[in-house]
Write a protein that holds these residues in place. Structure first.
Motif, PDB file in Angstrom:
ATOM      1  N   GLU A  36       7.006  -7.715   0.123  1.00 18.48           N
ATOM      2  CA  GLU A  36       6.668  -7.054  -0.977  1.00 18.48           C
ATOM      3  C   GLU A  36       7.286  -6.351  -1.916  1.00 18.48           C
ATOM      4  O   GLU A  36       8.436  -5.512  -1.523  1.00 18.48           O
ATOM      5  N   LEU A  37       7.071  -6.579  -3.033  1.00 16.44           N
ATOM      6  CA  LEU A  37       8.360  -6.280  -4.445  1.00 16.44           C
ATOM      7  C   LEU A  37       6.774  -4.725  -5.033  1.00 16.44           C
ATOM      8  O   LEU A  37       5.696  -4.672  -4.765  1.00 16.44           O
ATOM      9  N   ARG A  38       6.991  -3.546  -4.705  1.00 18.31           N
ATOM     10  CA  ARG A  38       6.199  -2.671  -4.675  1.00 18.31           C
ATOM     11  C   ARG A  38       6.725  -1.207  -4.981  1.00 18.31           C
ATOM     12  O   ARG A  38       7.807  -0.731  -4.893  1.00 18.31           O
ATOM     13  N   ALA A  39       6.372   0.110  -5.864  1.00 15.72           N
ATOM     14  CA  ALA A  39       6.426   1.043  -6.433  1.00 15.72           C
ATOM     15  C   ALA A  39       6.640   1.488  -4.544  1.00 15.72           C
ATOM     16  O   ALA A  39       5.594   1.724  -3.858  1.00 15.72           O
ATOM     17  N   VAL A  40       6.912   3.253  -4.426  1.00 20.66           N
ATOM     18  CA  VAL A  40       7.395   4.107  -3.670  1.00 20.66           C
ATOM     19  C   VAL A  40       6.415   5.473  -3.122  1.00 20.66           C
ATOM     20  O   VAL A  40       7.253   6.029  -4.687  1.00 20.66           O
ATOM     21  N   ASP A  41       5.437   5.560  -2.870  1.00 15.93           N
ATOM     22  CA  ASP A  41       5.405   7.107  -3.206  1.00 15.93           C
ATOM     23  C   ASP A  41       5.852   7.565  -1.953  1.00 15.93           C
ATOM     24  O   ASP A  41       6.696   8.140  -1.243  1.00 15.93           O
ATOM     25  N   ARG A  42       6.185   9.191  -2.951  1.00 17.47           N
ATOM     26  CA  ARG A  42       6.573   9.955  -2.357  1.00 17.47           C
ATOM     27  C   ARG A  42       6.660  10.272  -0.762  1.00 17.47           C
ATOM     28  O   ARG A  42       7.721  10.505  -0.110  1.00 17.47           O
ATOM     29  N   SER A  43       5.336  10.139  -0.224  1.00 11.08           N
ATOM     30  CA  SER A  43       4.515  10.433   1.327  1.00 11.08           C
ATOM     31  C   SER A  43       5.670   9.568   1.634  1.00 11.08           C
ATOM     32  O   SER A  43       5.942   9.962   3.222  1.00 11.08           O
TER      33      SER A  43
END
Ligand code: ATP
Length: 135
Positions: A36-43
């Motif tokens: 998966e290509l995805r943005a990364v949440d800080r959490s």
């Protein structure tokens, strides 16, 4: 067989090295079982790097890993953890990684070292739960 969690970090994605990394994984004989290509949440980043919370570079590491999309993958095969770490090369792309490895071929700086791979089967299962809660 065994599973490992692989990340193509934001530097690898922005430099157009996703295909190169996935190609090396496939040519090694390892199997992609999630991708998966995805943005990364800080959490998510904080959970993933929890063991580094006290290190001086922790803040920079979180800023970096959340700075752009990453490719997250679950990779499976015989000795998959060690096999991917062999493909990646040592943490420092110049001092530790050798030519022929992903970091040795494409990296210059320890923070911008292109990929992550779990360091043990136990870490892999912990990290897979963080990135792919459905698996
Ligand atoms: P990864 O866990 O990402 O596969 P690693 O296991 O080879 O890398 P660790 O020692 O666990 O290396 O460090 C985690 C990540 O933190 C490194 O991949 C790198 O991006 C970053 N890092 C490590 N050491 C430093 C440092 N001295 N300065 C800046 N960033 C660092």
């Amino acid at each position: 067989s065994e599973r490992t969690l692989v990340l193509v970090k934001p530097d690898g994605v922005s430099r157009g090295l996703v295909g190169e990394v996935l190609s090396r994984i496939e040519r090694k004989g390892l199997k992609l079982v999630a991708l998966e290509l995805r943005a990364v949440d800080r959490s998510v980043a904080e959970q993933h790097y929890a063991e580094h919370a006290e290190r001086p570079f922790f803040g920079d590491l979180l800023d970096f890993i959340t700075s752009g999309p990453v490719v997250a993958a679950v990779v499976e095969g015989e000795r998959a953890v060690a096999a991917f770490r062999q493909l990646a090369g040592g943490t420092d792309p110049v001092e530790k990684a050798t030519p022929g490895t992903i970091r040795g071929d494409f990296g210059l700086e320890v923070q911008y070292n292109l990929v992550h791979g779990s360091d043990s089967p136990e870490s892999a299962e912990r990290e897979i739960k963080i990135w792919f809660s459905e698996l």
